[in-house]
Write a protein that holds these residues in place. Structure first.
Motif, PDB file in Angstrom:
ATOM      1  N   GLY A  24       0.764  -1.231   0.000  1.00  0.00           N
ATOM      2  CA  GLY A  24       0.000   0.000   0.000  1.00  0.00           C
ATOM      3  C   GLY A  24       0.801   1.290   0.000  1.00  0.00           C
ATOM      4  N   MET A  25       2.126   1.228  -0.119  1.00  0.00           N
ATOM      5  CA  MET A  25       2.912   2.457  -0.174  1.00  0.00           C
ATOM      6  C   MET A  25       2.705   3.166  -1.510  1.00  0.00           C
ATOM      7  SD  MET A  25       6.555   1.302   1.573  1.00  0.00           S
ATOM      8  CE  MET A  25       7.262   2.948   1.351  1.00  0.00           C
ATOM      9  N   GLU A  26       2.819   4.469  -1.503  1.00  0.00           N
ATOM     10  CA  GLU A  26       2.736   5.247  -2.739  1.00  0.00           C
ATOM     11  C   GLU A  26       3.949   4.936  -3.615  1.00  0.00           C
ATOM     12  OE1 GLU A  26       3.672   8.353  -5.438  1.00  0.00           O
ATOM     13  OE2 GLU A  26       4.760   8.171  -3.532  1.00  0.00           O
ATOM     14  N   ARG A  27       3.755   4.973  -4.934  1.00  0.00           N
ATOM     15  CA  ARG A  27       4.753   4.451  -5.869  1.00  0.00           C
ATOM     16  C   ARG A  27       6.126   5.102  -5.719  1.00  0.00           C
ATOM     17  NH1 ARG A  27       3.506   3.906 -12.249  1.00  0.00           N
ATOM     18  NH2 ARG A  27       1.936   2.498 -11.356  1.00  0.00           N
ATOM     19  N   ASP A  28       6.187   6.410  -5.755  1.00  0.00           N
ATOM     20  CA  ASP A  28       7.482   7.086  -5.680  1.00  0.00           C
ATOM     21  C   ASP A  28       8.163   6.841  -4.335  1.00  0.00           C
ATOM     22  OD1 ASP A  28       7.169   8.036  -8.230  1.00  0.00           O
ATOM     23  OD2 ASP A  28       6.456  10.021  -7.622  1.00  0.00           O
ATOM     24  N   ALA A  29       7.379   6.855  -3.273  1.00  0.00           N
ATOM     25  CA  ALA A  29       7.931   6.603  -1.942  1.00  0.00           C
ATOM     26  C   ALA A  29       8.449   5.171  -1.833  1.00  0.00           C
ATOM     27  CB  ALA A  29       6.876   6.865  -0.870  1.00  0.00           C
ATOM     28  N   PHE A  30       7.721   4.240  -2.432  1.00  0.00           N
ATOM     29  CA  PHE A  30       8.146   2.835  -2.422  1.00  0.00           C
ATOM     30  C   PHE A  30       9.485   2.671  -3.130  1.00  0.00           C
ATOM     31  CE2 PHE A  30       8.421  -1.031  -5.007  1.00  0.00           C
ATOM     32  CZ  PHE A  30       8.433  -2.013  -4.021  1.00  0.00           C
ATOM     33  N   LEU A  31       9.601   3.219  -4.338  1.00  0.00           N
ATOM     34  CA  LEU A  31      10.836   3.057  -5.110  1.00  0.00           C
ATOM     35  C   LEU A  31      12.021   3.728  -4.419  1.00  0.00           C
ATOM     36  CD1 LEU A  31      10.019   3.429  -8.922  1.00  0.00           C
ATOM     37  CD2 LEU A  31      11.018   1.461  -7.759  1.00  0.00           C
ATOM     38  N   ALA A  32      11.786   4.910  -3.876  1.00  0.00           N
ATOM     39  CA  ALA A  32      12.871   5.625  -3.206  1.00  0.00           C
ATOM     40  C   ALA A  32      13.353   4.852  -1.981  1.00  0.00           C
ATOM     41  CB  ALA A  32      12.405   7.024  -2.798  1.00  0.00           C
ATOM     42  N   HIS A  33      12.413   4.323  -1.211  1.00  0.00           N
ATOM     43  CA  HIS A  33      12.789   3.562  -0.008  1.00  0.00           C
ATOM     44  C   HIS A  33      13.492   2.262  -0.385  1.00  0.00           C
ATOM     45  CE1 HIS A  33      12.583   2.242   4.160  1.00  0.00           C
ATOM     46  NE2 HIS A  33      12.166   1.061   3.716  1.00  0.00           N
ATOM     47  N   LEU A  34      12.987   1.593  -1.416  1.00  0.00           N
ATOM     48  CA  LEU A  34      13.594   0.340  -1.864  1.00  0.00           C
ATOM     49  C   LEU A  34      15.038   0.567  -2.293  1.00  0.00           C
ATOM     50  CD1 LEU A  34      13.317  -2.683  -2.707  1.00  0.00           C
ATOM     51  CD2 LEU A  34      12.577  -1.839  -4.953  1.00  0.00           C
ATOM     52  N   GLU A  35      15.267   1.559  -3.133  1.00  0.00           N
ATOM     53  CA  GLU A  35      16.625   1.819  -3.624  1.00  0.00           C
ATOM     54  C   GLU A  35      17.565   2.202  -2.482  1.00  0.00           C
ATOM     55  OE1 GLU A  35      19.049   4.536  -6.903  1.00  0.00           O
ATOM     56  OE2 GLU A  35      16.857   4.531  -6.883  1.00  0.00           O
ATOM     57  N   GLU A  36      17.127   3.086  -1.618  1.00  0.00           N
ATOM     58  CA  GLU A  36      17.964   3.518  -0.505  1.00  0.00           C
ATOM     59  C   GLU A  36      18.319   2.344   0.402  1.00  0.00           C
ATOM     60  OE1 GLU A  36      20.096   5.837   2.223  1.00  0.00           O
ATOM     61  OE2 GLU A  36      19.458   6.262   0.173  1.00  0.00           O
ATOM     62  N   THR A  37      17.333   1.503   0.694  1.00  0.00           N
ATOM     63  CA  THR A  37      17.547   0.372   1.599  1.00  0.00           C
ATOM     64  C   THR A  37      18.514  -0.642   1.002  1.00  0.00           C
ATOM     65  OG1 THR A  37      15.328   0.628   2.538  1.00  0.00           O
ATOM     66  CG2 THR A  37      16.394  -1.506   2.838  1.00  0.00           C
ATOM     67  N   VAL A  38      18.245  -1.052  -0.236  1.00  0.00           N
ATOM     68  CA  VAL A  38      19.057  -2.101  -0.865  1.00  0.00           C
ATOM     69  C   VAL A  38      20.471  -1.608  -1.156  1.00  0.00           C
ATOM     70  CG1 VAL A  38      19.300  -3.576  -2.900  1.00  0.00           C
ATOM     71  CG2 VAL A  38      17.063  -3.303  -1.824  1.00  0.00           C
ATOM     72  N   GLU A  39      20.601  -0.392  -1.679  1.00  0.00           N
ATOM     73  CA  GLU A  39      21.928   0.108  -2.031  1.00  0.00           C
ATOM     74  C   GLU A  39      22.787   0.357  -0.789  1.00  0.00           C
ATOM     75  OE1 GLU A  39      23.314   0.513  -5.265  1.00  0.00           O
ATOM     76  OE2 GLU A  39      21.595  -0.835  -5.495  1.00  0.00           O
ATOM     77  N   THR A  40      22.181   0.922   0.247  1.00  0.00           N
ATOM     78  CA  THR A  40      22.948   1.188   1.464  1.00  0.00           C
ATOM     79  C   THR A  40      23.454  -0.100   2.089  1.00  0.00           C
ATOM     80  OG1 THR A  40      21.699   3.209   1.931  1.00  0.00           O
ATOM     81  CG2 THR A  40      22.840   2.184   3.778  1.00  0.00           C
ATOM     82  N   ARG A  41      22.575  -1.087   2.176  1.00  0.00           N
ATOM     83  CA  ARG A  41      22.994  -2.343   2.802  1.00  0.00           C
ATOM     84  C   ARG A  41      23.948  -3.120   1.898  1.00  0.00           C
ATOM     85  NH1 ARG A  41      25.025  -3.997   6.941  1.00  0.00           N
ATOM     86  NH2 ARG A  41      24.876  -6.242   7.302  1.00  0.00           N
ATOM     87  N   SER A  42      23.730  -3.108   0.601  1.00  0.00           N
ATOM     88  CA  SER A  42      24.646  -3.808  -0.311  1.00  0.00           C
ATOM     89  C   SER A  42      26.041  -3.188  -0.252  1.00  0.00           C
ATOM     90  CB  SER A  42      24.118  -3.763  -1.751  1.00  0.00           C
ATOM     91  OG  SER A  42      22.936  -4.520  -1.879  1.00  0.00           O
ATOM     92  N   ASN A  43      26.118  -1.866  -0.195  1.00  0.00           N
ATOM     93  CA  ASN A  43      27.417  -1.202  -0.084  1.00  0.00           C
ATOM     94  C   ASN A  43      28.130  -1.608   1.199  1.00  0.00           C
ATOM     95  OD1 ASN A  43      27.062   0.101  -2.516  1.00  0.00           O
ATOM     96  ND2 ASN A  43      26.396   2.039  -1.608  1.00  0.00           N
ATOM     97  N   ALA A  44      27.371  -1.722   2.293  1.00  0.00           N
ATOM     98  CA  ALA A  44      27.972  -2.148   3.564  1.00  0.00           C
ATOM     99  C   ALA A  44      28.496  -3.579   3.463  1.00  0.00           C
ATOM    100  CB  ALA A  44      26.947  -2.033   4.685  1.00  0.00           C
TER     101      ALA A  44
END
Length: 243
Positions: free
Chosen positions: A210-230
């Motif tokens: 149920g998240m709004e589309r832009d908010a979903f994509l932004a959160h997904l990218e930030e979460t995955v990229e930050t953790r993958s970089n770590a």
């Protein structure tokens, strides 16, 4: 040079084993979806075992592994993360290009695992059919995996997260579990050399439906990229070094 030769032998022999296991399990796979899943997990576990002593790569899965119907939005760096995610999940199926259905051995198992083949521009129809088949009992529910960047991305390389993941998230009406990885540091998307170390796939906290589309994509990218970089830094690779 020694590591290259070990890698060459490893890569060659896992393709031979794919053929052997694929052919041996084929009758069971044709008769049963469980047979197809058994074959793929047997092969993956063989690869994990052999890569540990042949090229020095250890596979590690972290985080809570989802068991119900969820969308899995994963980072994709090489063939290794496909095997690790698939083996960890109880009933995984992938969004994949339709051409893969015609690949020897792999195509048979993709069909039996109820992976979702899509043509360019027709993903919505394919997903709609999958949802209808599950609701009608013709297909088993499970964890649907999509690679949000659409292709394998080398460590340290930036690539956009495509809107298709958000569209799929809206269509399914399910929670989304992001997945981070560092496997490309040790098993690159191209080439022969395999580098020793711990290849990690990590299931991250689920994002509610149920998240709004832009908010979903932004959160997904930030979460995955930050953790993958770590995780890549943990593996001895600085993703910022090549930018």
């Amino acid at each position: 040079m020694i590591q290259y030769l070990r890698s060459l032998v490893f890569v060659g022999h896992i393709y031979v084993m794919m053929l052997i296991i694929g052919v041996l399990w084929a009758p069971y796979a044709i008769l049963s979806k469980h047979g197809a899943r058994s074959a793929c997990k047997t092969y993956s576990r063989y690869v994990f075992w052999s890569m540990r002593w042949m090229v020095g790569i250890k596979a590690e899965v972290r985080g809570p592994v989802p068991e119900g119907e969820v969308l899995i939005a994963a980072k994709h760096q090489s063939f290794l993360d496909i095997m690790m995610i698939f083996t960890a999940l109880p009933s995984a199926k992938f969004i994949m290009k339709r051409e893969i259905l015609w690949t020897p051995i792999i195509g048979l198992y993709a069909k039996r695992l109820e992976c979702v083949p899509v043509e360019r521009g027709k993903r919505g129809a394919a997903i709609g059919k999958m949802v209808a088949d599950v609701e009608a009992g013709r297909a088993t529910p499970g964890q649907l995996i999509i690679y949000s960047q659409g292709t394998r991305v080398a460590p340290g390389v930036k690539a956009p997260y495509k809107v298709g993941t958000a569209v799929l998230y809206e269509q399914l009406g399910q929670p989304c579990v992001p997945v981070a990885t560092n496997v490309g540091v040790f098993w690159p998307r191209k080439g022969i050399i395999r580098r020793p170390g711990t290849a990690i796939v990590e299931f991250l906290p689920a994002m509610p439906e149920g998240m709004e589309r832009d908010a979903f994509l932004a959160h997904l990218e930030e979460t995955v990229e930050t953790r993958s970089n770590a995780l890549m830094r943990e593996g001895g690779f600085d993703p910022d070094a090549i930018r």
